[in-house]
Scaffold this active site. Structure first.
Site, PDB file in Angstrom:
ATOM      1  N   ASN A   1      10.594 -37.680   9.216  1.00  0.00           N
ATOM      2  CA  ASN A   1      10.968 -39.096   9.181  1.00  0.00           C
ATOM      3  C   ASN A   1      11.608 -39.538  10.491  1.00  0.00           C
ATOM      4  O   ASN A   1      12.277 -38.760  11.156  1.00  0.00           O
ATOM      5  CB  ASN A   1      11.924 -39.359   8.017  1.00  0.00           C
ATOM      6  CG  ASN A   1      11.243 -39.122   6.688  1.00  0.00           C
ATOM      7  OD1 ASN A   1      10.035 -38.995   6.644  1.00  0.00           O
ATOM      8  ND2 ASN A   1      12.015 -39.050   5.636  1.00  0.00           N
ATOM      9  N   ASP A  50      13.425 -42.438  10.462  1.00  0.00           N
ATOM     10  CA  ASP A  50      14.307 -43.528  10.032  1.00  0.00           C
ATOM     11  C   ASP A  50      15.797 -43.237  10.228  1.00  0.00           C
ATOM     12  O   ASP A  50      16.634 -44.106  10.008  1.00  0.00           O
ATOM     13  CB  ASP A  50      14.029 -43.882   8.560  1.00  0.00           C
ATOM     14  CG  ASP A  50      14.164 -42.690   7.619  1.00  0.00           C
ATOM     15  OD1 ASP A  50      14.973 -41.787   7.907  1.00  0.00           O
ATOM     16  OD2 ASP A  50      13.454 -42.668   6.586  1.00  0.00           O
ATOM     17  N   HIS A  66       9.428 -35.564  14.640  1.00  0.00           N
ATOM     18  CA  HIS A  66       8.705 -36.734  15.143  1.00  0.00           C
ATOM     19  C   HIS A  66       9.615 -37.714  15.885  1.00  0.00           C
ATOM     20  O   HIS A  66       9.198 -38.833  16.191  1.00  0.00           O
ATOM     21  CB  HIS A  66       7.976 -37.454  13.997  1.00  0.00           C
ATOM     22  CG  HIS A  66       6.847 -36.636  13.437  1.00  0.00           C
ATOM     23  ND1 HIS A  66       6.268 -36.898  12.225  1.00  0.00           N
ATOM     24  CD2 HIS A  66       6.195 -35.551  13.928  1.00  0.00           C
ATOM     25  CE1 HIS A  66       5.306 -36.002  11.999  1.00  0.00           C
ATOM     26  NE2 HIS A  66       5.249 -35.170  13.010  1.00  0.00           N
ATOM     27  N   CYS A  96      12.251 -44.547  29.139  1.00  0.00           N
ATOM     28  CA  CYS A  96      11.502 -45.301  30.137  1.00  0.00           C
ATOM     29  C   CYS A  96      10.235 -44.535  30.505  1.00  0.00           C
ATOM     30  O   CYS A  96      10.234 -43.306  30.570  1.00  0.00           O
ATOM     31  CB  CYS A  96      12.369 -45.523  31.364  1.00  0.00           C
ATOM     32  SG  CYS A  96      11.506 -46.451  32.649  1.00  0.00           S
ATOM     33  N   CYS A 126      11.333 -44.125  34.844  1.00  0.00           N
ATOM     34  CA  CYS A 126      12.514 -43.369  35.298  1.00  0.00           C
ATOM     35  C   CYS A 126      13.058 -42.518  34.152  1.00  0.00           C
ATOM     36  O   CYS A 126      12.411 -42.352  33.131  1.00  0.00           O
ATOM     37  CB  CYS A 126      13.568 -44.317  35.880  1.00  0.00           C
ATOM     38  SG  CYS A 126      14.427 -45.315  34.650  1.00  0.00           S
ATOM     39  N   CYS A 159      15.046 -50.082  35.637  1.00  0.00           N
ATOM     40  CA  CYS A 159      13.974 -50.244  36.625  1.00  0.00           C
ATOM     41  C   CYS A 159      12.921 -51.263  36.188  1.00  0.00           C
ATOM     42  O   CYS A 159      11.958 -51.513  36.907  1.00  0.00           O
ATOM     43  CB  CYS A 159      13.303 -48.900  36.906  1.00  0.00           C
ATOM     44  SG  CYS A 159      12.194 -48.381  35.594  1.00  0.00           S
ATOM     45  N   THR A 215       6.685 -34.989   0.943  1.00  0.00           N
ATOM     46  CA  THR A 215       5.697 -35.017   2.033  1.00  0.00           C
ATOM     47  C   THR A 215       4.317 -34.671   1.501  1.00  0.00           C
ATOM     48  O   THR A 215       4.187 -33.825   0.620  1.00  0.00           O
ATOM     49  CB  THR A 215       6.068 -34.066   3.195  1.00  0.00           C
ATOM     50  OG1 THR A 215       4.995 -34.090   4.155  1.00  0.00           O
ATOM     51  CG2 THR A 215       6.308 -32.642   2.752  1.00  0.00           C
ATOM     52  N   ALA A 226      12.616 -37.631  -5.657  1.00  0.00           N
ATOM     53  CA  ALA A 226      13.624 -36.884  -4.901  1.00  0.00           C
ATOM     54  C   ALA A 226      15.038 -37.236  -5.360  1.00  0.00           C
ATOM     55  O   ALA A 226      15.896 -36.368  -5.459  1.00  0.00           O
ATOM     56  CB  ALA A 226      13.458 -37.202  -3.415  1.00  0.00           C
TER      57      ALA A 226
END
Ligand code: NAD
Ligand code: ZN
Length: 258
Positions: free
Chosen positions: A108, A110, A125, A133, A136, A159, A199, A242
Site C-alpha cells: 500500500n 496510503d 511500492h 525531482c 536534482c 530547480c 492482497t 481484515a
C-alpha cells in the site's frame, strides 16, 4: 449470527509464535474507505476504468505524459483524503509492540500503517505523498490536500524540473534496498508466522515469501473475504474482513486491544 472466532487449534498454535512477518495489500485499507484494485468494490469492477487507471499510473505514461499520471494519482488521493487507520492497521501495530520480532511488508502507498504506529515497515511500492525531482536530488512531501488538488505535474522547489511520485509505478523496478530488506526479513530465517492480509497476491515477490514460509513448515495464515492464489498455499484461510480477523489474531498473540 454468532461472532466470528478463530479455530481453537489455531489459537493454540499461535501461543508458540515469537516472530511475525505480515504482508498487506489494498484490502487492509478497504474498511478505511480506500477502494481496492481487484475484488468487490475495486476499481476493476469497471474493467475499462481499471485498465485506464493502471495505464495512467505506469512508468511509460509518466515519461510521455506526466500530467496524466499526476492527475490519476490526485484522483486516487481524493478517495483517501479523510482515510484513517482501521482496526486491522491498529492490531498490526499492537502485534509489533508485543512480539520479539515483527516486520510488515506492504504494497500500500496510503501511509496508514505508519499512522497507526507500525515502525518496521517495508513499503515496497513507496509512499504516494513522497515526491522526488526528476533532475536534482530534491525530495519533498505533499500533504494529502495538496496532492488531491493537483491537476498537473508539480515543479521541483529547487530547480523547477518535474517532480515525480516517489512510488513504484506499474512497469517500474522495485527499489533494490527494499528488496534486500524483504529478503533478509522473510528468507534468511522465516518468521514463525507469515500473515497475509487483503492482497490478491498478483506479484511474485508478494507470493514467494508465503511459499517459502509454508515450505519451511512455518504457520501461514491468509485473511481475505475471497479466495486468492495463496489460499491453497497457506495453512489457514480466514475468509472475512481484515477489521474482524486481524484484531482476533493480535489478541491470540498476546497483543490485546485496550
Ligand atoms: P488488489 O486490489 O489487487 O486486491 C485487494 C484484495 O483485498 C482482494 O483480494 C480482496 O478480496 C481483498 N479485500 C477486499 N476487502 C477486504 C477486507 N475488508 N479485508 C481483507 N481483504 C479484503 O490489491 P493488492 O493485492 O494490494 O495489489 C494491487 C496494487 O494496488 C498494489 O500495487 C498496491 O500498491 C495498489 N493499491 C494500493 C492501495 C492503497 O494504498 N490503499 C489501494 C489500491 C491499490
Ligand atoms: Zn529539482
Amino acid at each position: 449470527m454468532s461472532e466470528p472466532t478463530l479455530p481453537p487449534e489455531l489459537v493454540e498454535a499461535l501461543q508458540g509464535v515469537r516472530s511475525v512477518g505480515a504482508i498487506t495489500g489494498a484490502g487492509i485499507s478497504a474498511e478505511s474507505g480506500i477502494p481496492t484494485y481487484r475484488g468487490v468494490g475495486g476499481i476493476y469492477d469497471d474493467p475499462e476504468e481499471g485498465h485506464s487507471t493502471v495505464e495512467a499510473l505506469s512508468g511509460p505514461t509518466l515519461l510521455r505524459d506526466p500530467d496524466r499520471t499526476w492527475r490519476a494519482v490526485a484522483a486516487l488521493a481524493r478517495h483517501t483524503i479523510d482515510a484513517t487507520p482501521n482496526a486491522a492497521h491498529h492490531a498490526l501495530a499492537r502485534m509489533e509492540q508485543a512480539l520479539e520480532r515483527f516486520v510488515l511488508l506492504t504494497q500500500n502507498v496510503d501511509g496508514l500503517h505508519r499512522i497507526a504506529g507500525s515502525r518496521n515497515v517495508i513499503d515496497i511500492h513507496g509512499d504516494v505523498l513522497a515526491t522526488r525531482c526528476t533532475s536534482c536530488e530534491t525530495r519533498t512531501r505533499l500533504t494529502r490536500v495538496e496532492l488531491a488538488a493537483l491537476d498537473a505535474t508539480p515543479p521541483c522547489p529547487d530547480c523547477n524540473a518535474h517532480l515525480r511520485p516517489d512510488a513504484v509505478l506499474f512497469e517500474e523496478l522495485l527499489d533494490p534496498r527494499k528488496v534486500l530488506r524483504m529478503q533478509e526479513a522473510f528468507y534468511r530465517e522465516p518468521p514463525d508466522l507469515v500473515l497475509v492480509v487483503g492482497t490478491s497476491a498478483m506479484f511474485p515477490y508478494i507470493a514467494e515469501p508465503v511459499h517459502v514460509a509454508a515450505r519451511c513448515g512455518r504457520l501461514t495464515i491468509e485473511v481475505n473475504p475471497e479466495p486468492t492464489p495463496l489460499t491453497n498455499v497457506v495453512g489457514t484461510s480466514l475468509r472475512g474482513p481484515a477489521g474482524v480477523y486481524v484484531p482476533l489474531l493480535a489478541a491470540a498473540l498476546g497483543a490485546d486491544g485496550d
